[in-house]
Structure formats: structure tokens, C-alpha cells
Design a protein around this motif. Structure first.
Motif, PDB file in Angstrom:
ATOM      1  N   GLU A  86       0.830  -1.208   0.000  1.00  0.00           N
ATOM      2  CA  GLU A  86       0.000   0.000   0.000  1.00  0.00           C
ATOM      3  C   GLU A  86       0.862   1.255   0.000  1.00  0.00           C
ATOM      4  N   LEU A  87       1.933   1.242   0.776  1.00  0.00           N
ATOM      5  CA  LEU A  87       2.811   2.408   0.850  1.00  0.00           C
ATOM      6  C   LEU A  87       3.472   2.676  -0.498  1.00  0.00           C
ATOM      7  N   THR A  88       3.860   1.610  -1.200  1.00  0.00           N
ATOM      8  CA  THR A  88       4.438   1.762  -2.538  1.00  0.00           C
ATOM      9  C   THR A  88       3.448   2.437  -3.487  1.00  0.00           C
ATOM     10  N   LEU A  89       2.190   1.976  -3.451  1.00  0.00           N
ATOM     11  CA  LEU A  89       1.156   2.587  -4.282  1.00  0.00           C
ATOM     12  C   LEU A  89       0.916   4.041  -3.874  1.00  0.00           C
ATOM     13  N   ASP A  90       0.972   4.307  -2.582  1.00  0.00           N
ATOM     14  CA  ASP A  90       0.800   5.680  -2.098  1.00  0.00           C
ATOM     15  C   ASP A  90       1.863   6.599  -2.683  1.00  0.00           C
ATOM     16  N   LEU A  91       3.099   6.130  -2.686  1.00  0.00           N
ATOM     17  CA  LEU A  91       4.202   6.938  -3.212  1.00  0.00           C
ATOM     18  C   LEU A  91       4.088   7.121  -4.715  1.00  0.00           C
TER      19      LEU A  91
ATOM     20  N   VAL B  24      -1.881  13.897  -5.246  1.00  0.00           N
ATOM     21  CA  VAL B  24      -0.887  14.296  -4.242  1.00  0.00           C
ATOM     22  C   VAL B  24      -1.494  14.246  -2.840  1.00  0.00           C
ATOM     23  N   GLY B  25      -2.722  14.757  -2.704  1.00  0.00           N
ATOM     24  CA  GLY B  25      -3.376  14.759  -1.403  1.00  0.00           C
ATOM     25  C   GLY B  25      -3.614  13.356  -0.872  1.00  0.00           C
ATOM     26  N   ILE B  26      -4.142  12.477  -1.735  1.00  0.00           N
ATOM     27  CA  ILE B  26      -4.400  11.096  -1.319  1.00  0.00           C
ATOM     28  C   ILE B  26      -3.090  10.377  -1.037  1.00  0.00           C
ATOM     29  N   GLY B  27      -2.087  10.594  -1.896  1.00  0.00           N
ATOM     30  CA  GLY B  27      -0.786   9.953  -1.691  1.00  0.00           C
ATOM     31  C   GLY B  27      -0.156  10.357  -0.374  1.00  0.00           C
ATOM     32  N   LEU B  28      -0.232  11.659  -0.046  1.00  0.00           N
ATOM     33  CA  LEU B  28       0.338  12.142   1.221  1.00  0.00           C
ATOM     34  C   LEU B  28      -0.413  11.576   2.422  1.00  0.00           C
TER      35      LEU B  28
ATOM     36  N   THR C  74      -8.925   0.223  -2.541  1.00  0.00           N
ATOM     37  CA  THR C  74      -9.633   0.626  -3.760  1.00  0.00           C
ATOM     38  C   THR C  74      -9.348   2.082  -4.088  1.00  0.00           C
ATOM     39  N   ALA C  75      -9.311   2.927  -3.063  1.00  0.00           N
ATOM     40  CA  ALA C  75      -9.043   4.354  -3.275  1.00  0.00           C
ATOM     41  C   ALA C  75      -7.668   4.582  -3.879  1.00  0.00           C
ATOM     42  N   ILE C  76      -6.656   3.883  -3.379  1.00  0.00           N
ATOM     43  CA  ILE C  76      -5.311   4.134  -3.876  1.00  0.00           C
ATOM     44  C   ILE C  76      -5.109   3.520  -5.262  1.00  0.00           C
ATOM     45  N   VAL C  77      -5.704   2.352  -5.523  1.00  0.00           N
ATOM     46  CA  VAL C  77      -5.622   1.752  -6.860  1.00  0.00           C
ATOM     47  C   VAL C  77      -6.315   2.656  -7.882  1.00  0.00           C
ATOM     48  N   PHE C  78      -7.482   3.168  -7.517  1.00  0.00           N
ATOM     49  CA  PHE C  78      -8.231   4.093  -8.360  1.00  0.00           C
ATOM     50  C   PHE C  78      -7.387   5.326  -8.682  1.00  0.00           C
ATOM     51  N   THR C  79      -6.740   5.893  -7.693  1.00  0.00           N
ATOM     52  CA  THR C  79      -5.928   7.093  -7.879  1.00  0.00           C
ATOM     53  C   THR C  79      -4.731   6.819  -8.775  1.00  0.00           C
ATOM     54  N   VAL C  80      -4.031   5.719  -8.520  1.00  0.00           N
ATOM     55  CA  VAL C  80      -2.841   5.383  -9.304  1.00  0.00           C
ATOM     56  C   VAL C  80      -3.216   5.079 -10.754  1.00  0.00           C
ATOM     57  N   LEU C  81      -4.272   4.304 -10.951  1.00  0.00           N
ATOM     58  CA  LEU C  81      -4.690   3.909 -12.294  1.00  0.00           C
ATOM     59  C   LEU C  81      -4.969   5.127 -13.167  1.00  0.00           C
ATOM     60  N   PHE C  82      -5.781   6.040 -12.680  1.00  0.00           N
ATOM     61  CA  PHE C  82      -6.163   7.168 -13.512  1.00  0.00           C
ATOM     62  C   PHE C  82      -5.088   8.256 -13.539  1.00  0.00           C
ATOM     63  N   SER C  83      -4.175   8.247 -12.591  1.00  0.00           N
ATOM     64  CA  SER C  83      -3.013   9.137 -12.684  1.00  0.00           C
ATOM     65  C   SER C  83      -2.130   8.694 -13.841  1.00  0.00           C
ATOM     66  N   ILE C  84      -1.943   7.390 -13.978  1.00  0.00           N
ATOM     67  CA  ILE C  84      -1.152   6.861 -15.087  1.00  0.00           C
ATOM     68  C   ILE C  84      -1.822   7.179 -16.425  1.00  0.00           C
ATOM     69  N   LEU C  85      -3.154   7.038 -16.481  1.00  0.00           N
ATOM     70  CA  LEU C  85      -3.875   7.359 -17.715  1.00  0.00           C
ATOM     71  C   LEU C  85      -3.758   8.843 -18.057  1.00  0.00           C
ATOM     72  N   TYR C  86      -3.783   9.687 -17.044  1.00  0.00           N
ATOM     73  CA  TYR C  86      -3.620  11.127 -17.285  1.00  0.00           C
ATOM     74  C   TYR C  86      -2.200  11.452 -17.737  1.00  0.00           C
TER      75      TYR C  86
END
Length: 366
Positions: free
Chosen positions: A9-14, A41-45, A212-224
Motif C-alpha cells: 500500500e505504501l508503494t502505491l501511495d508513493l 498528491v493529497g491522497i498519496g500524502l 480501492t481508493a489508492i488503486v483508483f488514484t494510481v490507475l487514472f493518474s497513469i492514464l492522465y
């Protein structure tokens, strides 16, 4: 097992944090990309801080202290973020539509509700303990229970309304793609988890919501990172088959300035310079950058970069037709592209074939 889970989870957060920073730097006049970067950035922090804290104190599976049902703090946190994220389909389908006033209008119900909730906690703070659904009705006459039920209902209804508005609005300028369906699917999944999370005390649901929140954030950050607007396609970039023709009728009326921009670019082709930017265009036309950006968005483009890349793709097609002996790489650089991956992806999306196949077809015709 707990440490392994938290480390993942921490890896995904970063990843979310770093990708968010990159999106903010690259956003330019693409405001959805900027806001998504801020959210990432907010969710990751937030998640990084929490998981680093857990890693320093746990040796196995962490223990969670759950509060009672209909927790106001929990609902207000969800309500604030859920409504902001629910605006992304509107921003994606109708670039430039969400000005400050419209954003404020959409967010007015949660702003009022959150303010009331914070004021109640700050000035009253009496919370009736509720540990099962059966305890809600017997305590419904209590002020805090009424308030908590109202906040819960609004926190479910308001994001749904915003999503439905995006789907039925006649002001859409672009065509929904599969990423948009995935995005909306995630939001409905979040809504279901949130309802369970708010109406039950369950460690599994708590963990499911976080991952789910962090996977959602990472997935669409990569798409962006890969696309200027991953949730929809510009109508002119969709193949004009009979099935797609109804979408063309939704094409917006451009602002008058857009005609001047279009004429200048077609005549001068300044975008062959890889470093060409909106500041250069504004200076050439003696216009403000904001006016240039809004004119471009009035034709359904997410921002300057998407519009310029679209022009570069069309210029590549023109050059390929007359210079089919040249390689894809040569023509790509002549058009102003610097990234091969971006060029291939955008060309395939617009014309339905790879650049190599397009050139091969031109050679056969000749």
C-alpha cells in the motif's frame, strides 16, 4: 502478512504522490489534469502518512479502532472528495464548461452540509452511540441522529446527481470512451463500499475502501500521464462511421477567435517546433493566453496540447501522402512530435490504423 500488505500500500501511495506531482507540473491549461494531480498528491500524502505510521508500530496485522455507525467525520471526508471527483466526467465531456461559478453551484450542497456538520461538532458535539442499524429508528428524535441521517443521504444522492447530469447533459462536446465507463464503474464501487463502511463496523470494508481508493488514484493518474483527456475522445478524432454520425451533431459552436487560430496554424504550421507553446501562439495573434485557451476549448479540445497534437497528426497525414518514401520517424519529427509513444497512440486513436500501416497504404496507392 500485515507488514507486507502495508508495504504494498505504501508503494502505491508513493506512486500516486509522485505521479500527482508530475501531473501538476505538466498540466498547463488542462485544468482537469491539474486538479487530478492535486487530488493524487493529497491522497498519496494522506495514505503514506497513515501507512508509515502503521509500519513503525506493527509486527503483524494492525488493530483498528472503529467508531459507531453514521460517523460524521467519516461522512464529511467522503462528501467533500466524492463530489469533486464526480465532476470529472462533466469536465472531460465539456472542456471549458466548468467555470468558477458552475463549480461553486455544483459544490454548494456539500459546502453547506459540511459547514453544518463541522459547526455541530464544534459547538455541540453530542453524539448518540449507534452500533447497529436497529438503533437508528429508536434514536431518530435525537438532533445528532437526524443530522447524521441527512448527511448520509445527501452524501449518496449528490455525487449520483452530478454523475447523471454528466451523462444526460446536452452540452457535451466529446464522445465517452471505455476509460470513462471504467471511471464511472469505480465511482459506483466506491459508493457501495462507502455505504457499507458508514452503516457497519467492519475491518474488511475499512481495508477494501483504502486499497480501492489508492488503486483508483494510481490507475487514472497513469492514464492522465499518457493522455490529455483519458475519459473521452474529441469528436473529430473519431472515425466517421454511420454509428458515430449522431455524435457529430453535438459538436459545439467555436468562439470567433478559434477561426483565427485555425487559419494561422494551417497557414504557418508553427507547431513543427517541438517547443511550441500557447505563449508563442498568443504572442503571434496578439491575444491573451486565457482567451486562446478558451477558444480552443470551445471546439471541444481539452487544452492547447491536445489541439496542437491534433494539428500535428493531420500535418503528418498530409506529408505522408506526398512523401510516402520517408520513414515514420522522419515524418514524425517533421511534424513536431518528440515522443514516439505519444505519436503512435494518438495517430492510431484518430485514424484507426498505425502510422506504419498508413504509409504502407499510401505506397500501395502510388
Amino acid at each position: 502478512m500485515g507488514i507486507l500488505h502495508l508495504s504494498i500500500e505504501l508503494t502505491l501511495d508513493l506512486v500516486a504522490l509522485i505521479s500527482g506531482i508530475i501531473l501538476i507540473v505538466r498540466a498547463k491549461d488542462n485544468y482537469p489534469k491539474l486538479y487530478w494531480g492535486i487530488i493524487a498528491v493529497g491522497i498519496g500524502l494522506m495514505f503514506s502518512w497513515e501507512n508509515i505510521g502503521w509500519l513503525t508500530i506493527v509486527t503483524d496485522t494492525p488493530e483498528y479502532n472503529f467508531t459507531d455507525l453514521l460517523c460524521i467525520e467519516k461522512m464529511l471526508k467522503w462528501y467533500a472528495l466524492a463530489n469533486i471527483v464526480a465532476l470529472f466526467p462533466i469536465a472531460s465531456l465539456s472542456p471549458g464548461y466548468l467555470n468558477h461559478f458552475r463549480i461553486f453551484t455544483f459544490l454548494l450542497p456539500p459546502i453547506i452540509t459540511i459547514t453544518v456538520g463541522i459547526c455541530y461538532l464544534g459547538f455541540n458535539g453530542i453524539i448518540t452511540p449507534i452500533y447497529s442499524l436497529n438503533e437508528i429508528i429508536p434514536n431518530i428524535n435525537n438532533t445528532d441522529v437526524k443530522l447524521r441521517v441527512c448527511i448520509f443521504l445527501l452524501s449518496v444522492i449528490t455525487p449520483l446527481f452530478i454523475l447523471i447530469y454528466a451523462m444526460v447533459s446536452t452540452k457535451t462536446y466529446r464522445k465517452i470512451n471505455n476509460n470513462m465507463h471504467l471511471f464511472i464503474g469505480f465511482l459506483f464501487l466506491f459508493l457501495g463500499i462507502y455505504i457499507l463502511f458508514t452503516l457497519s463496523i467492519n475491518e474488511f470494508i475499512f481495508n477494501l475502501f483504502g486499497i480501492t481508493a489508492i488503486v483508483f488514484t494510481v490507475l487514472f493518474s497513469i492514464l492522465y500521464l499518457q493522455s490529455e483527456n483519458p475519459f473521452s475522445d474529441h469528436i473529430s478524432m473519431v472515425l466517421n462511421t454511420e454509428k458515430e454520425m449522431p455524435q457529430i451533431e453535438k459538436s459545439p459552436q467555436p468562439l470567433p477567435l478559434f477561426s483565427s487560430i485555425e487559419a494561422y496554424l494551417k497557414e504557418q504550421h508553427p507547431y513543427i517546433d517541438q517547443s511550441y507553446n500557447i505563449k508563442d501562439l498568443a504572442k503571434s495573434l496578439n491575444e491573451k493566453e486565457h482567451d486562446i485557451s478558451m477558444a480552443i476549448k470551445s471546439q471541444g479540445f481539452t487544452g492547447f496540447r491536445e489541439y496542437i497534437n491534433c494539428n500535428r497528426l493531420e500535418y503528418f497525414r498530409q506529408l505522408a501522402i506526398g512523401n510516402s518514401e520517408k520513414s515514420v520517424k522522419e515524418l514524425m519529427f517533421l511534424c513536431g512530435f518528440s515522443s514516439r509513444a505519444t505519436f503512435y497512440r494518438n495517430f492510431s486513436e484518430k485514424y484507426g490504423v498505425s502510422p506504419s500501416k498508413f504509409i504502407e497504404d499510401q505506397q500501395i496507392k502510388q
